[in-house]
Design a protein around this motif. Structure first.
Motif, short mmCIF file in Angstrom:
data_model
loop_
_atom_site.label_atom_id
_atom_site.label_comp_id
_atom_site.label_asym_id
_atom_site.label_seq_id
_atom_site.Cartn_x
_atom_site.Cartn_y
_atom_site.Cartn_z
N VAL A 152 -30.15 8.14 -26.35
CA VAL A 152 -31.47 7.53 -26.43
C VAL A 152 -32.64 8.47 -26.48
CG1 VAL A 152 -33.00 5.92 -25.26
CG2 VAL A 152 -30.76 5.35 -25.37
N ASP A 153 -33.62 8.40 -27.38
CA ASP A 153 -34.66 9.52 -27.23
C ASP A 153 -35.84 8.60 -27.42
OD1 ASP A 153 -33.61 12.16 -27.50
OD2 ASP A 153 -32.62 11.72 -29.53
N VAL A 154 -36.81 8.77 -26.42
CA VAL A 154 -38.03 8.15 -26.30
C VAL A 154 -39.13 9.30 -26.29
CG1 VAL A 154 -39.55 6.51 -25.08
CG2 VAL A 154 -36.81 6.14 -25.35
N ARG A 155 -40.15 8.95 -27.08
CA ARG A 155 -41.46 9.95 -27.02
C ARG A 155 -42.61 8.90 -26.93
NH1 ARG A 155 -41.23 13.58 -32.27
NH2 ARG A 155 -41.08 11.47 -33.44
N VAL A 156 -43.60 9.41 -26.14
CA VAL A 156 -44.56 8.39 -25.75
C VAL A 156 -45.87 9.45 -25.89
CG1 VAL A 156 -45.74 6.81 -24.29
CG2 VAL A 156 -43.22 7.06 -24.45
N LEU A 157 -46.91 8.92 -26.55
CA LEU A 157 -48.16 9.76 -26.78
C LEU A 157 -49.13 8.82 -25.68
CD1 LEU A 157 -48.24 10.77 -30.41
CD2 LEU A 157 -48.33 12.26 -28.46
N LEU A 158 -49.80 9.34 -24.67
CA LEU A 158 -50.69 8.75 -23.90
C LEU A 158 -51.75 9.34 -24.09
CD1 LEU A 158 -48.08 7.93 -20.88
CD2 LEU A 158 -49.05 6.36 -22.58
N PRO A 159 -53.19 8.82 -23.49
CA PRO A 159 -54.46 9.69 -23.38
C PRO A 159 -54.11 10.82 -22.28
CG PRO A 159 -54.82 7.35 -23.59
CD PRO A 159 -53.24 7.53 -23.26
N GLY A 160 -54.90 11.70 -22.50
CA GLY A 160 -54.90 12.87 -21.61
C GLY A 160 -55.66 12.38 -20.23
N GLY A 161 -55.18 12.83 -19.10
CA GLY A 161 -55.94 12.37 -17.78
C GLY A 161 -57.27 13.07 -17.63
N ASP A 162 -57.59 14.02 -18.38
CA ASP A 162 -59.07 14.40 -18.08
C ASP A 162 -60.06 14.59 -19.43
OD1 ASP A 162 -57.74 15.98 -20.24
OD2 ASP A 162 -58.14 17.96 -18.91
N ILE A 163 -59.62 13.33 -20.07
CA ILE A 163 -60.48 13.09 -21.17
C ILE A 163 -61.62 12.01 -20.90
CG2 ILE A 163 -58.73 13.82 -22.76
CD1 ILE A 163 -58.71 10.77 -23.74
N ASP A 164 -62.71 12.00 -21.63
CA ASP A 164 -63.60 10.78 -21.21
C ASP A 164 -63.25 9.67 -22.18
OD1 ASP A 164 -65.75 9.47 -20.56
OD2 ASP A 164 -67.33 10.46 -21.91
N LEU A 165 -62.63 8.56 -21.66
CA LEU A 165 -61.85 7.53 -22.28
C LEU A 165 -63.16 6.62 -23.05
CD1 LEU A 165 -59.60 6.46 -19.59
CD2 LEU A 165 -58.85 7.28 -21.84
N ALA A 166 -62.76 5.94 -24.13
CA ALA A 166 -63.63 5.09 -24.73
C ALA A 166 -63.39 3.81 -24.01
CB ALA A 166 -63.06 4.78 -26.15
N PHE A 167 -62.08 3.31 -23.45
CA PHE A 167 -62.05 2.37 -22.55
C PHE A 167 -60.69 2.65 -21.65
CE2 PHE A 167 -60.11 1.57 -26.83
CZ PHE A 167 -58.85 1.15 -26.47
N PRO A 168 -60.47 2.08 -20.54
CA PRO A 168 -61.59 1.36 -19.74
C PRO A 168 -62.40 2.08 -19.47
CG PRO A 168 -59.74 1.82 -18.37
CD PRO A 168 -59.29 2.36 -19.81
N VAL A 169 -63.76 1.60 -19.17
CA VAL A 169 -65.09 2.20 -18.90
C VAL A 169 -65.93 1.08 -17.95
CG1 VAL A 169 -65.32 3.79 -20.67
CG2 VAL A 169 -66.37 1.50 -20.92
N PRO A 170 -66.53 1.53 -16.91
CA PRO A 170 -67.41 0.57 -16.15
C PRO A 170 -68.46 -0.17 -17.13
CG PRO A 170 -67.40 2.66 -15.00
CD PRO A 170 -66.84 2.87 -16.40
#
Length: 300
Positions: A152-170
């Motif tokens: 089983v090979d699983v690769r996951v791309l997630l947003p980096g933790g230090d970027i300015d997200l487009a969402f979620p945002v206040p």
């Protein structure tokens, strides 16, 4: 008094709300999905369905034709009752199925992917919550001895933790990395990723399956969630941003966010024609390009 709404003793019967043919189709589809209508089973007659739903026979015929076009029914005509197809599961979850919520549609496709000797899953998402929910069924099947892939090979791309997200945002303006909404999302991203990795890597010890789970960070917020299964299927759903309130131990967070589990999932498969095959191939190339170029190491 309208005789249509009078009982035999002259009392007025309550009117049933008139349903549309699409609502009838939705109800019958749900019965097929739940198993209340079984593969190969004859449907009630059109007259019986018209009486049950309080509609004209023309609306019933329209509903049955919708389900026939979705390959859920056969033998739809003005004569004998229609029949539930022999393989409704594939019609409900395969590439010709109408899109449905990610929580409903992703699980059976992931479960089917685990029937392969070498399972390959690539995902692009905001967090791994949908993927974790979908893995429940194949993990149960492995533990029950019903399936056992060798690798089983699983690769996951997630947003980096230090970027300015487009969402979620206040709702009241962006807070950026370090703000309460960003920190709430980051905790969710890391927790879901750790659960995913733990559940899959545990298969090494319990069943001797060769498992690899790898995460990398994207420098942007993905506008869609995408899943590639064994190089043969590509599934994607739009992230639709809505206003959302999240209660934490410290405060209520009003934010603009996307609930991925409620997004409609669209499926494409290699064997479903040239258009689908091209979409699967381009999705694979797109994922590999992100993985090998602008993504970076991600530590949860």
């Amino acid at each position: 008094m309208d005789p249509e709404h009078a009982s035999g003793n002259g009392r007025k019967r309550p009117q049933r709300p008139q349903r549309t043919h699409r609502e009838v189709a939705d109800e019958l589809r749900a019965r097929i999905r739940s198993g209340a209508l079984r593969p190969g089973q004859r449907m009630p007659t059109q007259a019986q369905l018209a009486d049950e739903f309080g509609v004209e026979r023309g609306a019933v015929r329209q509903a049955l034709r919708i389900l026939q076009s979705e390959q859920l029914l056969t033998d739809v005509s003005k004569g004998a009752p229609a029949t539930v197809t022999a393989d409704p599961d594939r019609a409900l979850t395969g590439p010709t199925a109408p899109p449905t919520f990610t929580t409903v549609a992703l699980a059976p496709r992931i479960a089917a992917a685990f029937a392969a000797e070498h399972v390959e899953i690539d995902a692009v998402c905001l967090t791994a919550v949908s993927l974790n929910l979908a893995l429940g069924e194949p993990l149960r099947r492995i533990h029950a001895g019903r399936v056992k892939p060798a690798k089983v090979d699983v690769r996951v791309l997630l947003p980096g933790g230090d970027i300015d997200l487009a969402f979620p945002v206040p709702v009241e303006g962006r807070d950026g990395a370090g703000g309460p909404v960003h920190e709430w999302w980051l905790a969710q991203r890391n927790a879901q990723g750790l659960v995913l990795r733990h559940n899959l890597l545990a298969l090494r010890a319990t069943h001797g399956i060769d498992v690899r789970v790898t995460f990398r960070a994207l420098p942007f917020t993905p506008p869609v969630q995408t899943y590639l299964l064994n190089g043969e299927e590509a599934l994607f759903a739009y992230y639709t941003v809505t206003r959302h309130e999240e209660r934490t131990d410290r405060e209520n967070l009003e934010m603009y966010d996307a609930q991925g589990i409620r997004s409609l999932l669209f499926a494409f498969e290699q064997g479903a024609g040239r258009r689908d095959a091209a979409f699967v191939e381009q999705s694979r190339l797109w994922f590999d390009a992100l993985w090998g170029t602008i993504s970076s190491e991600l530590v949860l």
